[in-house]
Write an enzyme that holds these catalytic residues in place. Sequence first.
Site, PDB file in Angstrom:
ATOM      1  N   CYS A  60      16.500 -11.729  24.979  1.00 44.73           N
ATOM      2  CA  CYS A  60      16.974 -10.992  24.273  1.00 44.73           C
ATOM      3  C   CYS A  60      16.062 -10.344  23.038  1.00 44.73           C
ATOM      4  O   CYS A  60      16.436  -9.477  22.434  1.00 44.73           O
ATOM      5  CB  CYS A  60      17.994 -12.035  23.221  1.00 44.73           C
ATOM      6  SG  CYS A  60      19.151 -12.728  24.180  1.00 44.73           S
TER       7      CYS A  60
ATOM      8  N   HIS B  18      26.292  -7.486  22.319  1.00 47.39           N
ATOM      9  CA  HIS B  18      24.761  -7.879  22.635  1.00 47.39           C
ATOM     10  C   HIS B  18      24.428  -7.485  24.085  1.00 47.39           C
ATOM     11  O   HIS B  18      25.042  -7.924  25.083  1.00 47.39           O
ATOM     12  CB  HIS B  18      24.834  -9.322  22.592  1.00 47.39           C
ATOM     13  CG  HIS B  18      23.250 -10.049  22.823  1.00 47.39           C
ATOM     14  ND1 HIS B  18      22.282  -9.132  22.639  1.00 47.39           N
ATOM     15  CD2 HIS B  18      22.832 -11.205  22.923  1.00 47.39           C
ATOM     16  CE1 HIS B  18      21.283  -9.807  22.732  1.00 47.39           C
ATOM     17  NE2 HIS B  18      21.638 -11.144  22.975  1.00 47.39           N
TER      18      HIS B  18
END
Length: 407
Positions: A102, A356
Amino acid sequence: MSNSTGSRSAAFQLPDDRTPVIIAALRTPVCRANGALKHLRSHELLAPVLTALLAETGLDAGEIADVVIGNAVGAGGNVARLAALEAGLPVTVPGLTVDRQCGSGLDAIVLASRLVAAGGGTYLAGGVESISTAPLRAHRNDDGEPAFFSRAQFAPHSHGDPDMGVAAENVAREYGISRARQDEFALRSHRRAVTAQAKGTFAGETVALPAAAGPGPGASGAVDDGPRPKLSEALMARFPAAFVESGTVTAGNSCFDADGAAAVVITSLARARELGTADALAVLGTDTAGVEPQLLGIGAAAAAARLLTAQSVDAADVDLVEFNEAFASQTLACLDHLGIDALRANADGGALALGHAYGASGAVLVTRLLAQARQEPAAPEQGKLALAMISIAGGMGTAALFRHIRL
């Protein structure tokens, strides 16, 4: 610039020809996985952003020293190089793909800033993710047959390797983040994003993408499709626990998977002045920290706390804060730990509303910070402080501190 690596780090001043500054930042729309952008692979998402950055800054593509791009679940093969060539950059411009899951997009920008500080030239840096086109993944069994899996292993089993939602529940329990606070924060994220969309706030930072194959030419009309204008307290309360029985983390206070890309132009302060750039985000310092994998969501706070200490900056003095809202629980836990009022973070909403896009999300944070700094610039002698933070699978976090400056 200071790249802090621990409590003993100290800030130091670089000469103008080595002080890294971000002079442009753009992104694609961020759209739900398997939705409006599902026809574009990672390099096809990223290439238009790279092209637009060169056009905005007037840079000769041949001047780019390297293209440094974060990617988490793509097909490999160095998407940075593939996208650079797709964007029409000369074959002499190389590409490097970074994987810190991430955090990949932010860490790619961090890496490029350190290359500038070491005497490098001008870089395109950021991140991209096409979850829609990510390849199926499988281990090879002893008999040679594939055993498909949904995600990579992030930590040894001896440390614990929880799924993201379970880790978010761990953080909520460990740091006392209630369901009510999580729902309130998530709802505010949507409302802020909806308001920003209505005002056209995102228009100046968003690049149009190629349309899906079909009759006639044209660019995609895709826009950020996550913000929900009809979301309410009553609707939020109806979501059941999503990951742990009787838990507090729900689909409503968690992000959704998305496709998207974001990138910046990062160069030296001296070169920015030569280009006639009006303003920039100067990179003051960066830090990446490790934490317990079971509490991976707190990683951003560990990195940011160390970074702010190294830079002798109080959290209360930071003007702009962008945190990747993978889950409301971990966002609130990190902000609480740093002493940052949650109302001050993510002025136009975050990943809870926008989605995301894994490897791109950290670069989206930086894109948002530059856009926000330009919307309400401080007086030249002050320069707004801006902080980007992201927590990372496996128990890590990355933070970067910037100052908006006039050139």
